[in-house]
Enzyme design. Structure first.
Site, mmCIF file in Angstrom:
data_model
loop_
_atom_site.group_PDB
_atom_site.id
_atom_site.type_symbol
_atom_site.label_atom_id
_atom_site.label_comp_id
_atom_site.label_asym_id
_atom_site.label_seq_id
_atom_site.Cartn_x
_atom_site.Cartn_y
_atom_site.Cartn_z
ATOM 1 C CG ASP A 1 -68.588 -28.153 -73.774
ATOM 2 O OD1 ASP A 1 -68.314 -29.103 -73.022
ATOM 3 O OD2 ASP A 1 -69.431 -27.267 -73.475
ATOM 4 C CB SER A 2 -64.127 -31.778 -72.296
ATOM 5 O OG SER A 2 -64.410 -32.810 -73.213
ATOM 6 C CG ASP B 1 -71.025 -31.217 -75.160
ATOM 7 O OD1 ASP B 1 -72.183 -31.483 -74.781
ATOM 8 O OD2 ASP B 1 -70.031 -31.272 -74.410
ATOM 9 C CE LYS C 1 -72.453 -33.918 -72.950
ATOM 10 N NZ LYS C 1 -72.307 -32.620 -72.260
ATOM 11 C CD GLU D 1 -72.779 -28.033 -69.733
ATOM 12 O OE1 GLU D 1 -72.876 -27.050 -68.961
ATOM 13 O OE2 GLU D 1 -71.683 -28.465 -70.146
ATOM 14 C CD GLU E 1 -69.078 -33.059 -65.465
ATOM 15 O OE1 GLU E 1 -69.701 -32.848 -66.529
ATOM 16 O OE2 GLU E 1 -67.898 -32.687 -65.281
#
Ligand code: KIV
Length: 285
Positions: free
Chosen positions: A44-45, A83, A113, A115, A182
């Site tokens: 999602d960057s 993501d 993925k 978080e 991260e």
């Protein structure tokens, strides 16, 4: 043959570093796959490097599906992880199931993925139970940047360090096939890596993780708004592109581009039926 999560696990067992890179489109995915990366992440960057937002929060599920489809077309033999965007999985395990299911069905990704650590363990378990491979992501979790108060290294004090170790163990126990670490201090990332049987993939977490992930635009010098400390530039693609586009503009303005080799002619008979080309001298028949 397509890479699978089993291959990634075997790389950890053999002590073979795992190379992961983000990709957001067909062309970059194809380049990265041909260069030999093991896993591609449609991160999602993309909200920051493709869409120009200040954070990853505005990215939608449809954005991720759209970009993942293009990446899968560009790298059909590479393991592609998509993501899960902000608020598409945090509400409940059921919400996560529905949305991760959409990603898997509609995009062609082989894994998702998400978080979060212990708080996400139940969700990870539910996804894995129905056959959706999940990669965890702890440490600096960009979707919580507002709560964390900025892009800061995580786990620097004993309580935070213990919490991150517990997060990693909870994700492993829930069935995650790997975990992104991260902005975690080098020693802590090494300690987490040593405690897990599943691979850790670091970004700003030092050399002792089982693998590394970077943002495509950072390592080729294409994203120039800022240079993260965790990234190394292997090329200056921004400078190369500026030079090339500038030359194109100069050539168009100078009448140097296009020339005959960039287009085609009618036969002389047909050409004579049409208006003369500007600059050509008309010869009376
Ligand atoms: O979105 C992303 O690119 C990521 C990586 C930085 C791990 O989550």
């Amino acid at each position: 043959m397509k890479t699978t999560i089993r291959n990634i696990q075997q790389q950890k067992e053999r002590g073979e570093p795992i190379v992961m890179l983000t990709a957001y489109d067909y062309t970059s995915a194809k380049l990265a796959a041909h260069a030999g990366v093991d896993l591609l992440l449609v991160g999602d960057s993309l909200g920051m490097v493709i869409q120009g937002y200040e954070t990853t929060l505005p990215v939608t599920l449809d954005d991720i599906i759209y970009h993942t489809r293009a990446v899968v077309r560009g790298a059909p033999a590479t393991l592609v992880v998509a993501d899960m965007p902000f608020m598409t999985y945090q509400v409940s395990p059921e919400q996560a199931l529905t949305n991760a299911g959409r990603v898997m069905q509609e995009s062609g990704a082989q894994a998702v993925k998400l978080e979060g650590g212990q708080a996400m363990a139940e969700t990870v378990r539910r996804l894995v139970e129905v056959g959706i491979p999940v990669m965890g992501h702890i440490g600096l979790t960009p979707q919580s940047v507002n709560q964390l108060g900025g892009w800061r290294v995580q786990g620097r004090n004993p309580a935070e360090a213990e919490r991150l170790i517990a997060d990693a163990l909870a994700l492993e126990a829930a069935g995650a096939f790997g975990i992104v670490l991260e902005l975690v201090p080098i020693e802590l990332a090494a300690a987490i890596t040593a405690r897990l049987t599943i691979p850790t993939i670091g970004i700003g977490a030092g050399p002792h993780c089982d693998g590394q992930v970077q943002v495509f635009h950072d390592i080729i010098g294409l994203f120039e708004d800022f240079q993260p400390k965790h990234a190394r530039r292997y090329a200056e693609a921004g400078a190369v592109i500026r030079q090339a586009v500038g030359q194109y503009a100069a050539d168009v303005r100078g009448g140097v581009f296009p020339n005959d080799s960039n287009a085609s002619h009618l036969s002389p008979e047909l050409a004579s039926l049409y208006a003369p080309i500007p600059g050509d001298v008309l010869v009376a028949a």
